[in-house]
Design an enzyme around this catalytic site. Structure first.
Site, PDB file in Angstrom:
ATOM      1  N   SER A 220       0.838  -1.193   0.000  1.00  0.00           N
ATOM      2  CA  SER A 220       0.000   0.000   0.000  1.00  0.00           C
ATOM      3  C   SER A 220       0.884   1.259   0.000  1.00  0.00           C
ATOM      4  O   SER A 220       1.698   1.435  -0.892  1.00  0.00           O
ATOM      5  CB  SER A 220      -0.955  -0.038   1.190  1.00  0.00           C
ATOM      6  OG  SER A 220      -1.924   0.972   1.090  1.00  0.00           O
ATOM      7  N   ASP A 346      -9.587  -2.707  -6.796  1.00  0.00           N
ATOM      8  CA  ASP A 346      -9.101  -2.076  -5.571  1.00  0.00           C
ATOM      9  C   ASP A 346      -9.569  -0.625  -5.529  1.00  0.00           C
ATOM     10  O   ASP A 346      -9.157   0.192  -6.350  1.00  0.00           O
ATOM     11  CB  ASP A 346      -7.568  -2.152  -5.544  1.00  0.00           C
ATOM     12  CG  ASP A 346      -6.949  -1.547  -4.292  1.00  0.00           C
ATOM     13  OD1 ASP A 346      -7.683  -0.951  -3.478  1.00  0.00           O
ATOM     14  OD2 ASP A 346      -5.721  -1.661  -4.138  1.00  0.00           O
ATOM     15  N   HIS A 375      -8.023  -4.480  -1.890  1.00  0.00           N
ATOM     16  CA  HIS A 375      -6.820  -3.809  -1.396  1.00  0.00           C
ATOM     17  C   HIS A 375      -6.179  -4.674  -0.314  1.00  0.00           C
ATOM     18  O   HIS A 375      -6.728  -4.861   0.770  1.00  0.00           O
ATOM     19  CB  HIS A 375      -7.187  -2.439  -0.828  1.00  0.00           C
ATOM     20  CG  HIS A 375      -5.998  -1.599  -0.468  1.00  0.00           C
ATOM     21  ND1 HIS A 375      -5.150  -1.067  -1.410  1.00  0.00           N
ATOM     22  CD2 HIS A 375      -5.504  -1.201   0.734  1.00  0.00           C
ATOM     23  CE1 HIS A 375      -4.196  -0.369  -0.811  1.00  0.00           C
ATOM     24  NE2 HIS A 375      -4.382  -0.447   0.497  1.00  0.00           N
TER      25      HIS A 375
END
Length: 411
Positions: A220, A346, A375
């Site tokens: 991320s 996502d 995600h």
């Protein structure tokens, strides 16, 4: 009559009797209800196999890199079967932290000082019991970068360490300033664009083990930070390769997606409160530079970044910060092999914002794009507590690079 036909008839009758006795609905006794259930199951299975379970899209302009991945990291070419009952992106994103297990990891903590007087907390998993690499000086090392408010305690980090442990590797987790329980010594935290702390950590780890093969993996925001560092340094890095998971490629597109009503309700507001919580403990230090009451009134990540992050790092506007933080602008300058895994569903990194064409222009970059996964989700199996698709990509890629990387590092 074939035995299998008789078996199926007996099984159907027994199941029908069981259902009738359990739910006491005469419809099942006639077999109609069971037929409906079986029919729905078959239809759903057909839909799942035809529309959900798909091979990922592998984007790489370098044929040698492609062949290398196909041979040593075959998971990126195999069909990904998302968990059949929660394949949708938002559901995978929400459930992963609650479903996946948390392997036990014993860390050794180290605090290192920075040039501006701050400190960074590193959590080491030394793997001194490694059978494959008993010599600590040459034991392969993986630097792990968690997400926006994540630390070494995140389940996805623990799983990466567990995978590395089985391969005999050492891991070190880079916790962003003020996140892992340590005090802020200066009124400064972190952001996706500023790579100074990451550069200091990479230099420190490499100086401790200069003869050890060295890789990094970012998740991320950690992946965004790592990409921005690699775009800045090119080939001038001690890292031999990197793996990136669920990075937000274009911050403008990411925040726009997260501000849609449902996404704001499910993710944006919670993430904003997490950011506020992460700095509230350091309020006394940060009040020297910021109007903390105003920062604590933010209700979106964009508002938080406008009042806090962009100001802290000296940007004239939030747009300037988001422009600098977007890894899509730096991808063309990456100088070492990088594998990037994203799901096109996502909401943190929308599929249309993934820089496919830019990736095709850099021989060092490979994108792996799944149709589902959300995600940092990538759940698979009926009850996905242990290994995810992301974990398998991580394990195979780091092993491929550490053990066979010489075959592509000369490209």
């Amino acid at each position: 009559r074939p035995p299998c036909a008789m078996d199926w008839k007996v099984l159907t009758r027994e199941l029908s009797l069981y259902l009738e006795s359990q739910v006491r609905v005469g419809l099942f006794g006639s077999g109609v209800g069971l037929s409906l259930v079986l029919g729905f199951g078959v239809a759903y299975a057909c839909y799942y196999l035809n529309s959900i379970a798909k091979r990922p899209q592998l984007v790489a302009s370098n044929d040698r890199f492609c062949r290398f991945l196909e041979e040593y990291c075959p998971v990126v070419t195999e069909t990904y079967y998302p968990t059949i009952w929660c394949w949708e992106g938002r559901v995978q994103t929400l459930l992963r932290p609650f479903i996946t297990s948390r392997p036990q990891v014993q860390y050794r903590n180290e605090l290192i000082k920075t040039a501006d007087g701050g400190q960074i907390s590193l959590d080491w998993f030394d793997n001194n019991d490694s059978l494959y690499y008993p010599d600590a000086s040459t034991r392969p090392t993986v630097l792990l970068l968690p997400g926006l408010t994540g630390t070494s305690k995140e389940s996805y980090i623990l799983h990466m360490i567990h995978q590395s442990e089985t391969l005999g590797y050492r891991c070190v987790v880079f916790n962003n300033r003020g996140i892992a329980g340590e005090d802020l010594l200066t009124p400064r935290t972190y952001c996706a664009a500023n790579t100074e702390d990451l550069e200091a950590v990479i230099h420190h780890v490499h100086s401790l083990h200069p003869s050890a093969p060295f890789m990094a993996a970012g998740v991320s925001m950690g992946g965004m930070l790592l990409l921005n560092y690699l775009g800045k340094t090119g080939r001038d890095t001690p890292l031999m390769a990197a793996a990136i998971f669920s990075a937000g490629w274009n911050v403008f597109e990411s925040v726009e997606s997260l501000e849609k009503p449902l996404n704001w309700l499910l993710f944006n507001y919670y993430l904003t409160t997490c950011l506020q919580s992460s700095i509230s403990r350091h309020r006394q230090m940060l009040e020297k530079l910021f109007d903390m009451d105003l920062v604590m009134k933010a209700r979106t990540v964009r508002e938080f970044d406008k009042q806090f992050t962009s100001v802290m790092f000296g940007y004239r506007s939030i747009d300037d910060y988001y422009e600098d933080a977007s890894p899509c602008r730096k991808l063309k300058s990456v100088g070492i092999p990088v594998l990037c895994l994203n799901s096109v569903d996502d909401v943190f990194s929308p599929g249309h914002a993934i820089p496919v064409e830019t990736a095709k222009q850099n021989a060092n970059v490979a994108l792996v794009l799944t149709s589902c996964g959300g995600h940092i989700g990538f759940l698979e199996g009926i009850w996905p507590r242990k290994c995810t698709y992301m974990d398998r990509v991580f394990k195979q890629f780091v092993q491929a690079m550490f053990e066979h990387g010489n075959k592509i590092l000369s490209m």
